[in-house]
Design an enzyme around this catalytic site. Structure first.
Site, mmCIF file in Angstrom:
data_model
loop_
_atom_site.group_PDB
_atom_site.id
_atom_site.type_symbol
_atom_site.label_atom_id
_atom_site.label_comp_id
_atom_site.label_asym_id
_atom_site.label_seq_id
_atom_site.Cartn_x
_atom_site.Cartn_y
_atom_site.Cartn_z
ATOM 1 N N GLU A 271 46.108 27.572 34.877
ATOM 2 C CA GLU A 271 45.940 28.273 33.626
ATOM 3 C C GLU A 271 45.731 29.522 33.622
ATOM 4 O O GLU A 271 44.713 30.059 33.829
ATOM 5 C CB GLU A 271 44.774 27.319 32.805
ATOM 6 N N CYS A 305 42.462 34.245 26.654
ATOM 7 C CA CYS A 305 43.841 34.154 27.101
ATOM 8 C C CYS A 305 44.925 34.018 25.984
ATOM 9 O O CYS A 305 46.028 34.282 26.246
ATOM 10 C CB CYS A 305 43.931 32.847 28.059
HETATM 11 P P1 NAD Z 1 40.490 36.425 37.724
HETATM 12 O O1 NAD Z 1 41.607 35.914 38.022
HETATM 13 O O2 NAD Z 1 39.955 37.606 37.966
HETATM 14 O O3 NAD Z 1 39.315 35.298 38.134
HETATM 15 C C1 NAD Z 1 39.281 33.794 37.849
HETATM 16 C C2 NAD Z 1 38.645 33.167 38.838
HETATM 17 O O4 NAD Z 1 39.502 33.255 40.023
HETATM 18 C C3 NAD Z 1 37.245 33.676 39.368
HETATM 19 O O5 NAD Z 1 36.540 32.599 39.440
HETATM 20 C C4 NAD Z 1 37.633 34.528 40.552
HETATM 21 O O6 NAD Z 1 36.523 34.457 41.430
HETATM 22 C C5 NAD Z 1 38.664 33.707 40.964
HETATM 23 N N1 NAD Z 1 39.811 34.197 41.986
HETATM 24 C C6 NAD Z 1 40.211 35.625 41.850
HETATM 25 N N2 NAD Z 1 41.129 35.647 42.784
HETATM 26 C C7 NAD Z 1 41.135 34.500 43.525
HETATM 27 C C8 NAD Z 1 41.854 34.082 44.761
HETATM 28 N N3 NAD Z 1 42.885 34.987 45.224
HETATM 29 N N4 NAD Z 1 41.541 32.928 45.282
HETATM 30 C C9 NAD Z 1 40.763 31.948 44.651
HETATM 31 N N5 NAD Z 1 40.058 32.417 43.729
HETATM 32 C C10 NAD Z 1 40.245 33.637 43.017
HETATM 33 O O7 NAD Z 1 40.402 36.170 36.031
HETATM 34 P P2 NAD Z 1 39.323 36.808 34.871
HETATM 35 O O8 NAD Z 1 39.397 38.081 34.826
HETATM 36 O O9 NAD Z 1 37.827 36.218 35.254
HETATM 37 O O10 NAD Z 1 39.740 36.167 33.867
HETATM 38 C C11 NAD Z 1 40.893 36.739 32.910
HETATM 39 C C12 NAD Z 1 42.272 36.057 32.998
HETATM 40 O O11 NAD Z 1 42.081 34.678 33.061
HETATM 41 C C13 NAD Z 1 43.265 36.532 31.981
HETATM 42 O O12 NAD Z 1 44.410 36.713 32.825
HETATM 43 C C14 NAD Z 1 43.301 35.058 31.263
HETATM 44 O O13 NAD Z 1 44.547 35.259 30.365
HETATM 45 C C15 NAD Z 1 43.102 34.276 32.030
HETATM 46 N N6 NAD Z 1 42.753 33.141 31.489
HETATM 47 C C16 NAD Z 1 43.680 32.025 31.137
HETATM 48 C C17 NAD Z 1 43.299 30.940 30.438
HETATM 49 C C18 NAD Z 1 44.384 29.900 30.105
HETATM 50 O O14 NAD Z 1 44.035 28.772 29.907
HETATM 51 N N7 NAD Z 1 45.698 29.860 30.380
HETATM 52 C C19 NAD Z 1 42.164 30.613 30.002
HETATM 53 C C20 NAD Z 1 40.845 31.510 30.320
HETATM 54 C C21 NAD Z 1 41.321 32.700 30.879
#
Ligand code: NAD
Length: 520
Positions: A271, A305
């Site tokens: 997601e 998102c």
């Molecule tokens: P982010 O990608 O920085 O982090 C999200 C999660 O992933 C955190 O728990 C982080 O520790 C982990 N993470 C980051 N890089 C990783 C890797 N290489 N391997 C494993 N885990 C990793 O995102 P954020 O800043 O917390 O959230 C914002 C983003 O999330 C936006 O792009 C938003 O659109 C998206 N989002 C999407 C949905 C959806 O349902 N499509 C819902 C909520 C948020």
């Protein structure tokens, strides 16, 4: 960028938010004693103060959790699904009892305004009720067999441990969507929350552990919480004992996690980022479109998102709509998310503010005219990042418009034919949410048809954000294609079995194949 010094709402005294968090954990009957440490400072976006410092789990800890999750899965999958549902029923009751405390904690740690935090907690309660009902409806199919006296069926079994990696912006709901459904499906679960919102995770997760401890059939370690950053998420992505990895976050994260899970043929549910658009047609109810647009663009300070990031206005209404939009955005109350009259709380951190300013600079360089977008200084909170939402009039859908910047920036574009509007709507790498404001039934249907929006979510006369839990939620293209819950998404958490039973005395082969053997 000059800061404007206004104080729209009272800020808490130094240390008050940390005390409030401690009180909330006390009210929930939960202890943080075993979680405190010095690896991770958790800050409140409300004033930048430290709420708590936590220990992070090390690779060996996550490895041990995976083994425990496997053991828990072997026991839990044998518990009848309606009894598994009973755990979620009790958990939902606990969340309902503590809705207000949990909402305040969520606001303090994430910064979304209280009414939105209450909405998120309500979403957790709603998904619990949904999952309880689902626990009696995990059904398969009977399929017509081409062979006489054969029965062909399809049924579903639990798949294995779920590793759920979540983002900061919905620190509870997305986890609950996946975990409650996975638990009724017979899987165990590990939660790796965002390192920016671990306290909310500890509160929601520990309440579920409490419900599990009181459940007759729930094994130890059914639900575990791994505190850490990207490295910790990477261990989950790679781990062969974790059958399903549900990851919500940026496209960059999904590109890494998706490949790692695929390399070991695990199941990934992704997601990822969105870049959502609204088309406003000449027949639209303009008042409705304006309200829908402003909430979708500024709710959660542009950090959903499904936040509205692109507004595609018909030429004939553009000038008036933009004027009203700028006036409405300019009148929003920006300040403490704990105050009742606040519309827009803070950005999560300075990095988010810097990314917003970089995007606005690029928009200017690409010919855009920026209205708003400046920092709002709140008295007593020099380390917090409040902004006026930005409305940016763009000459075209240029490079910056095609990117997701996780901040309240709304790019305005215009169109003359619906084909042109749909091409703009679809002309970005992301495919999460979309909407059209129109009173023309032909336009509304065309937008929803195969020729229309290419997104997973397609709305008419509603903004792009604020989905209900019953429908499958997610999007296409670089949004990842995953659906965490809703509709038939429960199938992500189970394995499909196709079973053929021969109750005849002969052995006819499918497709009429002959294989005669002389056996008595
Ligand atoms: P982010 O990608 O920085 O982090 C999200 C999660 O992933 C955190 O728990 C982080 O520790 C982990 N993470 C980051 N890089 C990783 C890797 N290489 N391997 C494993 N885990 C990793 O995102 P954020 O800043 O917390 O959230 C914002 C983003 O999330 C936006 O792009 C938003 O659109 C998206 N989002 C999407 C949905 C959806 O349902 N499509 C819902 C909520 C948020």
């Amino acid at each position: 960028m000059n800061a404007i010094d206004i104080s729209l709402s009272p800020q808490p005294a130094a240390g008050a938010l940390a005390d409030a968090v401690a009180d909330i954990f006390g009210e929930l009957g939960l202890s943080l004693a075993g979680d405190l440490g010095s690896d991770l400072d958790v800050l409140s976006p409300i004033d930048g103060s430290t709420l708590a410092s936590l220990k992070m789990h090390q690779p060996a800890d996550v490895d041990a959790m995976a083994a425990q999750a496997q053991a828990a899965f072997l026991a839990w999958k044998q518990v009848p699904a309606p009894h598994r549902g009973e755990l979620i029923r009790r958990y939902g009751q606990l969340v309902r009892e503590h809705k207000e405390a949990l909402s305040r904690l969520l606001t303090i740690e994430n910064g979304k305004i209280l009414t939105e935090a209450r909405g998120e907690v309500q979403e957790v309660i709603d998904i619990c009720e949904y999952a309880v009902g689902l626990s009696r409806q995990l059904f398969g199919l009977t399929i017509a067999s081409e062979r006489a006296e054969h029965r062909l069926t399809e049924y579903w079994h639990p798949l294995g441990p779920l590793g759920l990696i979540s983002a900061f912006n919905f620190p509870a709901a997305v986890w609950a969507w996946g975990t409650t459904v996975a638990l009724v499906c017979g899987d165990s679960a590990i939660w790796k929350p965002s390192e920016k919102t671990p306290l909310t995770a500890l509160a929601f997760g520990k309440l579920l552990q409490k419900a599990a401890a009181d459940h007759e059939f729930a094994p130890e370690h059914l639900v575990q919480i791994a505190i850490g950053g990207a490295e910790c998420g990477g261990i989950i992505a790679d781990h062969p004992d974790i059958a399903i990895v549900s990851a919500t976050g940026s496209v960059r994260m999904g590109q890494d996690v998706g490949v790692r899970v695929q390399r070991r043929f695990g199941r990934a549910v992704l997601e990822l980022g969105g870049n959502n658009a609204a088309i406003v047609a000449p027949s639209a109810d303009i008042g409705l479109a304006l309200r829908g647009t402003v909430f979708a663009a500024t709710g959660t300070c542009g950090q959903r998102c499904t936040t509205l990031r692109r507004l595609i206005l018909h030429d004939s209404i553009r000038a008036d709509f933009v004027k009203r939009l700028i006036a409405t955005a300019g009148s929003l109350n920006i300040g403490s998310p704990l105050a009742d009259d606040t519309h827009v709380g803070p950005l999560i951190d300075k990095a988010a503010f810097d990314a917003m300013q970089r995007a606005l600079d690029r928009a200017r360089a690409e010919g855009g005219t920026v209205h708003g977008g400046e920092r709002i200084a709140i008295a007593g909170s020099p380390d917090a990042w409040y902004v006026r939402p930005a409305i940016v009039e763009m000459p075209a859908q240029s490079a910056i418009v095609r990117e997701e910047t996780f901040a309240p920036i709304l790019y305005v574009l215009s169109y003359s034919t619906l084909d042109e509007a749909i091409a703009l709507q679809n002309g970005v790498p992301q495919g999460l949410s979309s909407c059209i404001f129109t009173n023309d039934v032909r336009e509304a249907e065309r937008f929803q048809s195969a020729e229309g929006s290419d997104c997973g979510i397609v709305n008419v006369n509603i903004g792009t954000s604020g989905a209900e839990i019953g429908g499958a939620f997610g999007g296409e293209k670089v949004t990842g294609g995953g659906r965490v819950s809703g509709s038939d998404s429960w199938k992500n958490y189970m394995r499909r079995v196709t079973a053929t039973v021969n109750y005849s005395t002969s052995l006819p082969l499918a497709q009429g194949v002959k294989f005669d053997l002389d056996i008595d």
